[in-house]
Motif scaffolding. Structure first.
Motif, mmCIF file in Angstrom:
data_model
loop_
_atom_site.group_PDB
_atom_site.id
_atom_site.type_symbol
_atom_site.label_atom_id
_atom_site.label_comp_id
_atom_site.label_asym_id
_atom_site.label_seq_id
_atom_site.Cartn_x
_atom_site.Cartn_y
_atom_site.Cartn_z
ATOM 1 N N ASP A 19 0.818 -1.331 -0.133
ATOM 2 C CA ASP A 19 0.011 -0.103 0.090
ATOM 3 C C ASP A 19 0.789 1.187 -0.105
ATOM 4 N N ARG A 22 2.404 1.613 -3.326
ATOM 5 C CA ARG A 22 1.214 2.291 -4.372
ATOM 6 C C ARG A 22 0.846 3.783 -4.097
ATOM 7 N N GLU A 23 1.152 4.216 -2.732
ATOM 8 C CA GLU A 23 1.025 5.708 -2.416
ATOM 9 C C GLU A 23 2.267 6.508 -3.171
ATOM 10 N N GLN A 27 1.987 9.258 -6.212
ATOM 11 C CA GLN A 27 2.625 10.588 -6.266
ATOM 12 C C GLN A 27 3.579 10.824 -7.374
ATOM 13 N N ASP A 179 -5.501 -2.207 5.003
ATOM 14 C CA ASP A 179 -6.547 -1.927 3.965
ATOM 15 C C ASP A 179 -7.918 -2.160 4.256
ATOM 16 N N ASP A 355 -6.355 2.802 9.745
ATOM 17 C CA ASP A 355 -6.472 2.686 8.500
ATOM 18 C C ASP A 355 -5.306 3.062 7.507
ATOM 19 N N ARG A 357 -4.343 4.400 5.058
ATOM 20 C CA ARG A 357 -4.284 5.743 4.453
ATOM 21 C C ARG A 357 -3.896 6.655 5.478
ATOM 22 N N LYS A 358 -4.220 6.558 6.529
ATOM 23 C CA LYS A 358 -3.708 7.478 7.840
ATOM 24 C C LYS A 358 -2.465 7.223 7.874
ATOM 25 N N ASN A 360 0.106 5.616 6.068
ATOM 26 C CA ASN A 360 0.807 6.182 5.070
ATOM 27 C C ASN A 360 0.999 7.569 4.811
ATOM 28 N N ARG A 361 0.034 8.402 5.242
ATOM 29 C CA ARG A 361 0.514 9.769 5.322
ATOM 30 C C ARG A 361 1.257 10.189 6.234
ATOM 31 N N THR A 370 5.448 14.218 0.912
ATOM 32 C CA THR A 370 4.196 14.938 0.426
ATOM 33 C C THR A 370 4.048 16.471 0.387
ATOM 34 N N GLU A 374 -1.093 18.913 2.309
ATOM 35 C CA GLU A 374 -1.376 17.464 3.008
ATOM 36 C C GLU A 374 -0.710 17.355 4.107
#
Length: 383
Positions: A19, A22-23, A27, A179, A355, A357-358, A360-361, A370, A374
């Motif tokens: 994941d 892929r992020e 980008q 995920d 999660d 997404r959180k 990975n951010r 980033t 963001e």
């Protein structure tokens, strides 16, 4: 190349870093990964990034072999000239960081995904090896700009023992994340109450305690099922003894499935997920079960305890002993209504903290990958 990931093995690169990769690709970053030849899998090519097999031992400290690994990594990094090197698991962190520093990589990052066998076993030999590993970690991490920790216990150990000399380098993440679309909430199964263990059949994963507790409860509640999913690799020094495994199979309380490609069908068929591990980074199997709406029983041990709010989404039990584990499982047998309510609480905890997404951010922001808008959102989330 923008980012080179130095992986512990191909399977973990796909399962635990897929994941994140892929992020990075989304980008617009060019990404590659160095993967040990001993653990190479053709499926890793499906990640869509450049893969560089390298000679790296899985376990043990062999100075000559490790020096060859360091040299091979140095040559690779000099050749592809990444702007960022990101490593995880012990040997990639140590030798990947040193090689990146030697090769003049501008930004170097590592993730501590757990401390493993040397930190869960206390013998004269493991104490000696732990001192050596701590010294090597100290050298490798001194080259890093930031170091990611998946639980507060590992972070405290590294800072208290000065393995990480500058605590300001540390970044706490909630594991590697999960995920929630792939591991979506599933209805509870009909039929008998089922307790599920997923993990390699290692002593430190608590497989013996799971089997002992199952044997005790199966005598009282023959309708209840106990299932263990995961491979047995006798080449690992901390694998469970083959004689013990054969005895557990003969006793018949636990159904042994072996390794599987996809754990989701097995999680769907269980009522409660059980992992009596001695220590983890953050156990991915627990997060996957939580995301699918399952109550959890796990150890009150580093990395595990953060996944459970006792009495809310499951129970914590003392590690290395089977009686408290049996008691916790018996509570679900006597109060089966907790299976559903605690399963829903697990999903809420994943949504709040785990999660992918959180997670990975936070990682991308700390690695300066980033943009400023963001990054502001991530800072608000962390506080």
């Amino acid at each position: 190349m923008d980012v080179l990931i130095i992986a512990g093995n191909a399977r973990s690169l796909m399962a635990n870093r897929g994941d994140l990769i892929r992020e990075m690709l989304a980008q617009g970053l060019e990404v590659g990964a160095a993967v040990p030849t001993a653990d190479y899998l053709p499926d890793v090519e499906a990640l869509g990034i450049a893969i560089y097999p390298i000679d790296m031992g899985r376990t043990g400290v062999n100075p000559m072999h490790d020096l060859r690994t360091l040299h091979e990594l140095y040559k690779l990094i000099r050749k592809i000239r990444p702007s960022v090197v990101f490593s995880y698991t012990s040997k990639p962190v140590i030798y990947g960081s040193l090689a990146a520093k030697m090769a003049g990589v501008p930004r170097i990052y590592s993730m501590i995904t757990g401390l493993g066998h040397l930190f869960t076993t206390d013998t004269p030999r493991t104490r000696r090896l732990r001192r050596v590993l701590s010294m090597l970690y100290r050298a490798g991490l001194s080259c890093n700009d930031r170091v990611f920790f998946q639980n507060p216990d590992d972070l405290k150990e590294f800072t208290d023992k000065r393995i990480l000399s500058k605590a300001t380098k540390a970044v706490r993440t909630y594991g590697s994340g999960v995920d929630m679309a792939r591991f979506a909430r599933q209805p509870l199964p009909q039929g008998p109450l089922t307790f599920l263990f997923i993990g390699r059949l290692l002593g430190e994963k608590g497989i013996a305690e799971f089997c002992e507790a199952a044997n005790l409860l199966k005598q009282r509640y023959p309708q209840v099922r106990f299932v263990a999913v995961g491979p047995h690799d006798p080449s690992l020094p901390h694998a469970c003894d083959i004689q013990d495994l054969e005895r557990w199979k003969r006793e018949g309380a636990v159904e042994f499935v072996g390794g599987v490609e996809d754990v989701r069908p097995w999680i769907s068929e269980c009522s409660v997920f059980v992992l009596p591990s001695y220590r983890e980074g953050t156990p991915r199997s627990v997060l996957e079960a939580m995301s699918m709406g399952r109550a959890i029983i796990t150890s009150d041990a580093p990395g595990c305890r953060e996944t459970v709010e006792p009495g809310i989404n499951g129970f914590l039990v003392a590690p290395r002993t089977s009686a408290p584990l049996a008691d916790a499982m018996e509570r679900f047998i006597h109060e089966p209504e907790m299976v559903a309510t605690m399963g829903e609480a697990s999903v809420e905890l994943v949504e709040k903290y785990y999660d992918v997404r959180k997670v990975n951010r936070v990682i991308m922001e700390a690695m300066l990958l980033t943009g400023p808008v963001e990054r502001h959102a991530v800072e608000q989330e962390c506080t």
